[in-house]
Design an enzyme around this catalytic site. Structure first.
Site, mmCIF file in Angstrom:
data_model
loop_
_atom_site.group_PDB
_atom_site.id
_atom_site.type_symbol
_atom_site.label_atom_id
_atom_site.label_comp_id
_atom_site.label_asym_id
_atom_site.label_seq_id
_atom_site.Cartn_x
_atom_site.Cartn_y
_atom_site.Cartn_z
ATOM 1 N N TYR A 115 0.836 -1.209 0.000
ATOM 2 C CA TYR A 115 0.000 0.000 0.000
ATOM 3 C C TYR A 115 0.870 1.258 0.000
ATOM 4 O O TYR A 115 0.572 2.229 -0.689
ATOM 5 C CB TYR A 115 -0.945 0.018 1.214
ATOM 6 C CG TYR A 115 -1.850 -1.191 1.323
ATOM 7 C CD1 TYR A 115 -2.264 -1.888 0.185
ATOM 8 C CD2 TYR A 115 -2.305 -1.640 2.568
ATOM 9 C CE1 TYR A 115 -3.088 -2.998 0.284
ATOM 10 C CE2 TYR A 115 -3.131 -2.755 2.667
ATOM 11 C CZ TYR A 115 -3.515 -3.431 1.527
ATOM 12 O OH TYR A 115 -4.332 -4.525 1.623
ATOM 13 N N LYS A 145 1.177 4.355 -2.719
ATOM 14 C CA LYS A 145 1.001 5.766 -2.333
ATOM 15 C C LYS A 145 2.190 6.610 -2.795
ATOM 16 O O LYS A 145 2.018 7.713 -3.316
ATOM 17 C CB LYS A 145 0.816 5.876 -0.803
ATOM 18 C CG LYS A 145 -0.520 5.313 -0.348
ATOM 19 C CD LYS A 145 -0.674 5.251 1.167
ATOM 20 C CE LYS A 145 -2.005 4.579 1.512
ATOM 21 N NZ LYS A 145 -2.297 4.533 2.949
ATOM 22 N N GLN A 162 0.962 4.542 8.769
ATOM 23 C CA GLN A 162 0.321 3.375 8.157
ATOM 24 C C GLN A 162 -0.053 2.362 9.248
ATOM 25 O O GLN A 162 0.763 2.042 10.117
ATOM 26 C CB GLN A 162 1.265 2.737 7.121
ATOM 27 C CG GLN A 162 0.634 1.667 6.260
ATOM 28 C CD GLN A 162 -0.384 2.201 5.245
ATOM 29 O OE1 GLN A 162 -0.338 3.339 4.828
ATOM 30 N NE2 GLN A 162 -1.315 1.348 4.852
ATOM 31 N N ASP A 215 -4.952 11.582 6.886
ATOM 32 C CA ASP A 215 -5.725 10.335 7.017
ATOM 33 C C ASP A 215 -7.051 10.599 7.742
ATOM 34 O O ASP A 215 -7.929 9.733 7.763
ATOM 35 C CB ASP A 215 -4.927 9.326 7.865
ATOM 36 C CG ASP A 215 -4.425 8.144 7.050
ATOM 37 O OD1 ASP A 215 -4.987 7.883 5.974
ATOM 38 O OD2 ASP A 215 -3.476 7.486 7.519
ATOM 39 N N GLY A 241 -9.528 -3.251 -7.678
ATOM 40 C CA GLY A 241 -9.898 -2.263 -8.706
ATOM 41 C C GLY A 241 -11.104 -1.418 -8.339
ATOM 42 O O GLY A 241 -11.648 -0.729 -9.209
ATOM 43 N N GLY A 242 -11.532 -1.487 -7.077
ATOM 44 C CA GLY A 242 -12.681 -0.691 -6.633
ATOM 45 C C GLY A 242 -12.248 0.382 -5.647
ATOM 46 O O GLY A 242 -11.649 1.395 -6.023
HETATM 47 N N1 LUD Z 1 -3.505 2.833 7.480
HETATM 48 C C1 LUD Z 1 -4.662 2.574 5.397
HETATM 49 N N2 LUD Z 1 -3.983 0.678 6.657
HETATM 50 C C2 LUD Z 1 -4.613 -0.253 5.725
HETATM 51 N N3 LUD Z 1 -5.626 -1.903 -3.392
HETATM 52 C C3 LUD Z 1 -4.749 1.656 3.150
HETATM 53 C C4 LUD Z 1 -5.211 0.226 1.193
HETATM 54 C C5 LUD Z 1 -4.419 0.649 -1.059
HETATM 55 N N4 LUD Z 1 -3.164 4.947 8.325
HETATM 56 C C6 LUD Z 1 -3.661 4.150 7.377
HETATM 57 O O1 LUD Z 1 -4.036 2.514 2.640
HETATM 58 O O2 LUD Z 1 -5.490 4.495 4.378
HETATM 59 C C7 LUD Z 1 -4.843 3.976 5.311
HETATM 60 N N5 LUD Z 1 -4.319 4.730 6.323
HETATM 61 N N6 LUD Z 1 -5.104 1.686 4.434
HETATM 62 N N7 LUD Z 1 -5.279 0.550 2.559
HETATM 63 C C8 LUD Z 1 -5.908 -0.286 3.538
HETATM 64 C C9 LUD Z 1 -5.679 0.401 4.864
HETATM 65 C C10 LUD Z 1 -4.028 2.027 6.516
HETATM 66 C C11 LUD Z 1 -5.884 -0.880 0.710
HETATM 67 C C12 LUD Z 1 -5.827 -1.214 -0.635
HETATM 68 C C13 LUD Z 1 -5.090 -0.458 -1.525
HETATM 69 C C14 LUD Z 1 -4.471 0.990 0.274
HETATM 70 C C15 LUD Z 1 -5.001 -0.807 -2.978
HETATM 71 O O3 LUD Z 1 -4.352 -0.123 -3.746
HETATM 72 C C16 LUD Z 1 -5.606 -2.413 -4.715
HETATM 73 C C17 LUD Z 1 -7.035 -2.704 -5.142
HETATM 74 O O4 LUD Z 1 -7.915 -2.872 -4.291
HETATM 75 O O5 LUD Z 1 -7.251 -2.758 -6.372
HETATM 76 C C18 LUD Z 1 -4.751 -3.678 -4.760
HETATM 77 C C19 LUD Z 1 -5.223 -4.737 -3.798
HETATM 78 C C20 LUD Z 1 -4.321 -5.983 -3.726
HETATM 79 O O6 LUD Z 1 -3.970 -6.372 -2.587
HETATM 80 O O7 LUD Z 1 -4.012 -6.539 -4.756
#
Ligand code: LUD
Ligand code: NAP
Length: 320
Positions: A72, A76, A120, A145, A293-294
């Site tokens: 993730y 970012k 994170q 966040d 992808g959502g």
């Molecule tokens: N912590 C988040 N922890 C987890 N999926 C994310 C996330 C990108 N402080 C803080 O970033 O906002 C946050 N702030 N989080 N998350 C989950 C959560 C955190 C989840 C999915 C994705 C960030 C992402 O890019 C893609 C998708 O759904 O298409 C790929 C998914 C995959 O695993 O293949």
């Protein structure tokens, strides 16, 4: 009105009395997030030319080395680089203490050239670290966040324009907007009440004038509650828990879930699924988000949006 980001999947027979109806339209987070990122890139270029090379800046603080967090965070950092946001990754070892995490946060809080700071989650350390203490240590002005009490409190009271809205719920709202379906006066059901997904999603839908029911692990009649939803947002962390049969015909279904399930056909031996059983839910919903992808890509896009907004607020303040 149907937006360009929502594409009709296909037409198919329902099987009931030979009648035809459309199967759910997919709401693409990949496409919508690209659109947001392209808009932000232009805004950042404009800022840089107006304010002699000024750029928004983001710090991502990580404790430990979880594979999912690494993925993730790299997404970012890549998005930030593409937009022109300066992003820095601070990684503390998994032996880090609460005091060290707090000290890192304080030093970023005091650095005027940083506009956004996220920690994170989950924190990965062999030592006990109080997550709430950590998220509340982030300066509310840099809390992109939206997880500090100050920003969460403002959101819960409906002061949406003066707070940072948590990225995942903000991304979900953007996806709902893409359908063209108005939230006003609708019955929205949220599954989950976490600080990062469910609770802020409830607030956001409420202050956008939906009537909201929030469900959690003690809700006794989940299928019945789901059946009442014109708009359903799910963030439970339970693979494919919401069955298509529960879903109201034509509902907007937003699936935040990211769950890894075994899949022998994949080289990795696993695949990602949501909290909604997509195959059956897409037979009844009007609109549905896929996983992946959502919502995931939207979380990243909205973090970029909040960071640019924070930098804009900083510029406004420093010009006064
Ligand atoms: N912590 C988040 N922890 C987890 N999926 C994310 C996330 C990108 N402080 C803080 O970033 O906002 C946050 N702030 N989080 N998350 C989950 C959560 C955190 C989840 C999915 C994705 C960030 C992402 O890019 C893609 C998708 O759904 O298409 C790929 C998914 C995959 O695993 O293949
Ligand atoms: P969490 O902190 O574990 O919260 C889960 C919530 O769901 C809790 O409120 C819990 O109820 C409720 N719940 C659990 N089982 C349930 C059940 N059987 N019936 C009804 N409610 C139930 O998780 P989270 O951080 O909110 O994340 C939820 C999901 O979203 C996970 O799959 C996570 O990976 C994903 N996520 C995705 C993104 C993204 O960008 N796509 C961002 C964040 C999270 P209680 O409060 O009663 O325990």
């Amino acid at each position: 009105m149907l937006s360009w980001a929502a594409h009709s999947l296909r037409l198919g027979a329902t099987g009931c009395q030979g009648s035809w109806r459309s199967i759910a339209t997919i709401i693409s987070g990949n496409k919508t997030s690209k659109m947001v990122r392209e808009r932000l890139k232009k805004e950042v270029e404009k800022m840089a030319s107006q304010f002699s090379g000024f750029r928004p800046s983001l710090v991502v603080l990580q404790a430990g080395d979880r594979d999912d967090s690494n993925l993730y965070i790299s997404t970012k950092l890549r998005a930030a680089a593409e937009i022109g946001i300066e992003a820095k990754h601070i990684r503390l070892p998994n032996t880090t203490t609460q005091e060290e995490v707090l000290q890192s946060i304080m030093s970023v809080n005091e650095n005027p050239s940083v506009h956004g700071l996220i920690v994170q989650l989950p924190l990965d350390s062999v030592n006990h670290i109080d997550t709430d203490l950590v998220t509340n240590a982030v300066s509310p002005q840099k809390d992109v966040d939206g997880l500090s009490c100050i920003n969460a409190g403002k959101l819960s009271r409906g002061d949406l324009s003066s707070c940072f809205i948590p990225c995942t719920p903000s991304g979900c709202m953007e996806l709902i907007r893409q359908t063209g379906v108005s939230v006003v006066g609708k019955h929205a059901v949220v599954i989950g009440r976490s600080k990062i997904v469910g609770a802020p999603m409830h607030d956001l839908l409420l202050w956008n004038h939906a009537t909201v029911t929030t469900c959690h692990s003690k809700t006794p009649d989940l299928p019945e509650q789901v059946g009442r939803a014109d708009i359903l947002v799910v963030g439970a962390g339970r693979a494919e828990m919401v069955r298509g049969e529960w879903v109201k015909e034509g509902a907007v279904v937003i699936d935040c879930g990211i769950n890894h399930v075994p899949d022998e056909t994949k080289a990795s031996g696993k695949r990602v699924v949501g909290d909604v059983h997509y195959a059956s839910a897409s037979q009844r919903a009007g609109y549905i988000t896929p996983v992946p992808g959502g919502v995931g890509p939207m979380t990243v896009a909205m973090l970029m949006e909040n960071t640019v907004q924070s930098a804009q607020r900083f510029l406004l303040k420093s010009r006064r």
